[in-house]
Design an enzyme around this catalytic site. Structure first.
Site, short mmCIF file in Angstrom:
data_model
loop_
_atom_site.label_atom_id
_atom_site.label_comp_id
_atom_site.label_asym_id
_atom_site.label_seq_id
_atom_site.Cartn_x
_atom_site.Cartn_y
_atom_site.Cartn_z
N GLU A 139 0.86 -1.19 0.00
CA GLU A 139 0.00 0.00 0.00
C GLU A 139 0.90 1.24 0.00
OE1 GLU A 139 -3.70 1.33 2.65
OE2 GLU A 139 -1.78 1.69 3.59
N GLU A 180 -4.94 12.79 13.55
CA GLU A 180 -6.29 12.21 13.59
C GLU A 180 -6.21 10.71 13.90
OE1 GLU A 180 -9.97 10.35 12.07
OE2 GLU A 180 -7.94 10.01 11.38
N1 LIG Z 1 -5.72 9.05 9.90
C1 LIG Z 1 -6.50 8.45 9.01
N2 LIG Z 1 -6.01 7.49 8.23
C2 LIG Z 1 -6.83 6.90 7.33
C3 LIG Z 1 -8.19 7.28 7.20
N3 LIG Z 1 -8.75 6.52 6.23
C4 LIG Z 1 -7.77 5.73 5.77
N4 LIG Z 1 -6.61 5.93 6.42
C5 LIG Z 1 -5.33 5.23 6.22
O1 LIG Z 1 -5.36 4.61 4.97
C6 LIG Z 1 -5.31 3.19 5.09
C7 LIG Z 1 -6.16 2.52 4.03
O2 LIG Z 1 -7.43 3.11 4.01
P1 LIG Z 1 -8.41 2.88 2.79
O3 LIG Z 1 -7.67 2.95 1.49
O4 LIG Z 1 -9.59 3.75 2.98
O5 LIG Z 1 -8.78 1.38 2.95
P2 LIG Z 1 -9.90 0.78 3.86
O6 LIG Z 1 -11.22 1.39 3.59
O7 LIG Z 1 -9.39 0.80 5.28
O8 LIG Z 1 -9.95 -0.61 3.25
P3 LIG Z 1 -9.07 -1.78 3.58
O9 LIG Z 1 -7.70 -1.27 4.04
O10 LIG Z 1 -9.01 -2.55 2.31
O11 LIG Z 1 -9.85 -2.39 4.68
C8 LIG Z 1 -5.73 2.90 6.52
O12 LIG Z 1 -5.17 1.71 6.94
C9 LIG Z 1 -5.15 4.12 7.24
O13 LIG Z 1 -3.77 3.95 7.47
C10 LIG Z 1 -8.70 8.29 8.06
O14 LIG Z 1 -9.86 8.66 8.04
N5 LIG Z 1 -7.81 8.83 8.95
N1 LIG Z 2 0.99 2.76 3.99
C1 LIG Z 2 1.55 3.13 5.14
N2 LIG Z 2 2.83 3.57 5.13
C2 LIG Z 2 3.44 3.97 6.25
N3 LIG Z 2 2.85 3.97 7.46
C3 LIG Z 2 1.58 3.54 7.54
C4 LIG Z 2 0.86 3.11 6.40
N4 LIG Z 2 -0.40 2.76 6.78
C5 LIG Z 2 -0.46 2.97 8.09
N5 LIG Z 2 0.70 3.43 8.57
C6 LIG Z 2 1.02 3.79 9.96
O1 LIG Z 2 1.34 2.62 10.68
C7 LIG Z 2 0.94 2.76 12.05
C8 LIG Z 2 0.19 1.53 12.49
O2 LIG Z 2 -0.96 1.41 11.72
P1 LIG Z 2 -1.92 0.16 11.85
O3 LIG Z 2 -1.41 -0.99 11.07
O4 LIG Z 2 -2.19 -0.13 13.29
O5 LIG Z 2 -3.27 0.71 11.29
P2 LIG Z 2 -3.67 1.27 9.86
O6 LIG Z 2 -3.03 0.46 8.80
O7 LIG Z 2 -3.44 2.73 9.82
O8 LIG Z 2 -5.24 1.05 9.89
P3 LIG Z 2 -6.10 -0.25 9.51
O9 LIG Z 2 -5.68 -1.35 10.44
O10 LIG Z 2 -7.50 0.17 9.69
O11 LIG Z 2 -5.81 -0.57 8.09
C9 LIG Z 2 0.14 4.06 12.12
O12 LIG Z 2 0.97 5.07 12.64
C10 LIG Z 2 -0.19 4.37 10.67
O13 LIG Z 2 -0.26 5.77 10.42
#
Ligand SMILES: Nc1nc2c(ncn2[C@@H]2O[C@H](COP(=O)(O)OP(=O)(O)OP(=O)(O)O)[C@@H](O)[C@H]2O)c(=O)[nH]1
Ligand SMILES: Nc1ncnc2c1ncn2[C@@H]1O[C@H](COP(=O)(O)OP(=O)(O)OP(=O)(O)O)[C@@H](O)[C@H]1O
Length: 256
Positions: A158, A173
């Protein structure tokens, strides 16, 4: 009541196999991140050399922790096996690229998409269409081959691309609300969205300033080079006058 601790016979060979599988599973994502990191560092260095400008402020990579993988798999009600997790969770390997300006985000996306070994399988543009809470970023899911000793794995990564202002908002946030399971009170939701919009305005204004400063620099250098051209002309003025004088000399042989 007495709790008796139940013990199961565990075959050490089975445990060892599970550990190896899990380690190799996580390793493929780590290698994919290493490859991405190298790709982006090369882009950054070459772009700086060619354009005398570095669009990338900061890069961070993260391997999702086993706890976070488990929590997300449970949230999505996935069966807990490695094949399903690999197919369904695209963000086990994540890279975040923080850019200076919004236009840089799309340039970086295009440059990465041009890599032949990198297949962009999904794009989510939360800049053109921000999330309801105000979240802005460009997300790409890309697949790239990782060459292991006995096989090639196509690993999903990602890629989050955003400006520093978008990152400022999203990082805070994420700490305050993102994993907070409850509904955020209305007044806070409004304020959060307002702050995100202010961050977007900052981006627009900084990008405007950058554009104007580029035009200003161009005009400045154009004026400076005109000035040095005039100095050069003065230096060449003497030989030109000499040439003029020489051309006036009548060289036709005179009869004595
Ligand atoms: N701070 C913040 N980070 C977000 C938000 N929405 C998405 N992200 C970040 O972007 C990542 C991927 O989000 P999306 O592309 O919307 O994917 P998703 O809807 O969570 O879908 P899946 O990851 O496939 O479950 C999340 O794991 C977060 O790290 C938000 O509202 N606030
Ligand atoms: N693609 C990314 N590259 C670098 N850091 C990331 C990325 N996605 C998330 N992070 C950071 O990694 C840390 C741990 O994130 P965590 O895996 O717990 O949740 P998330 O990926 O943000 O959310 P979710 O589990 O809903 O997908 C957070 O500080 C987040 O901002």
């Amino acid at each position: 009541m007495e709790h008796s601790q139940q013990t199961f016979p565990v075959d050490p060979a089975v445990l060892k196999k599970m550990k190896t599988e899990l380690t190799r599973f996580m390793m493929t994502y780590k290698f994919a991140l290493d490859e991405m990191d190298t790709k982006i560092s090369i882009l950054q260095e070459e772009f700086q050399y060619v354009h005398d400008y570095n669009p990338i402020e900061h890069i961070s990579t993260r391997l999702k922790s086993p706890e976070s993988i488990l929590e997300k798999a449970q949230r999505k009600k996935l069966p807990l096996n490695l094949a399903t997790i690999r197919n369904e969770l695209n963000d086990i390997a994540g890279i975040r690229i923080n850019c200076s300006f919004q236009k840089d985000i799309y340039e970086i996306k295009d440059m990465l998409s041009a890599h032949q070994d990198l297949r962009v399988v999904e794009v989510k543009d939360y800049i053109k269409a921000p999330k309801e809470n105000g979240y802005r970023s460009l997300h790409l899911i890309a697949e790239l081959p990782v060459y292991m000793s006995d096989r090639v794995e196509h690993v999903a990564v990602e890629i989050q691309i955003r400006t520093v202002a978008m990152d400022f908002w999203a990082s805070l946030e994420h700490k305050i609300f993102y994993k907070f399971g409850e509904v955020v009170p209305n007044d806070m939701r409004h304020e959060l969205k307002e702050v995100a919009d202010i961050a977007a305005q900052l981006d627009t204004r900084m990008e405007g300033l950058h554009r104007r400063s580029e035009q200003h620099k161009e005009q400045y250098y154009a004026r400076e080079s005109m000035k040095s051209l005039q100095v050069d002309q003065k230096q060449f003025a003497l030989p030109e006058r000499l040439l003029q004088a020489l051309s006036n000399i009548d060289e036709t042989p005179k009869d004595s």
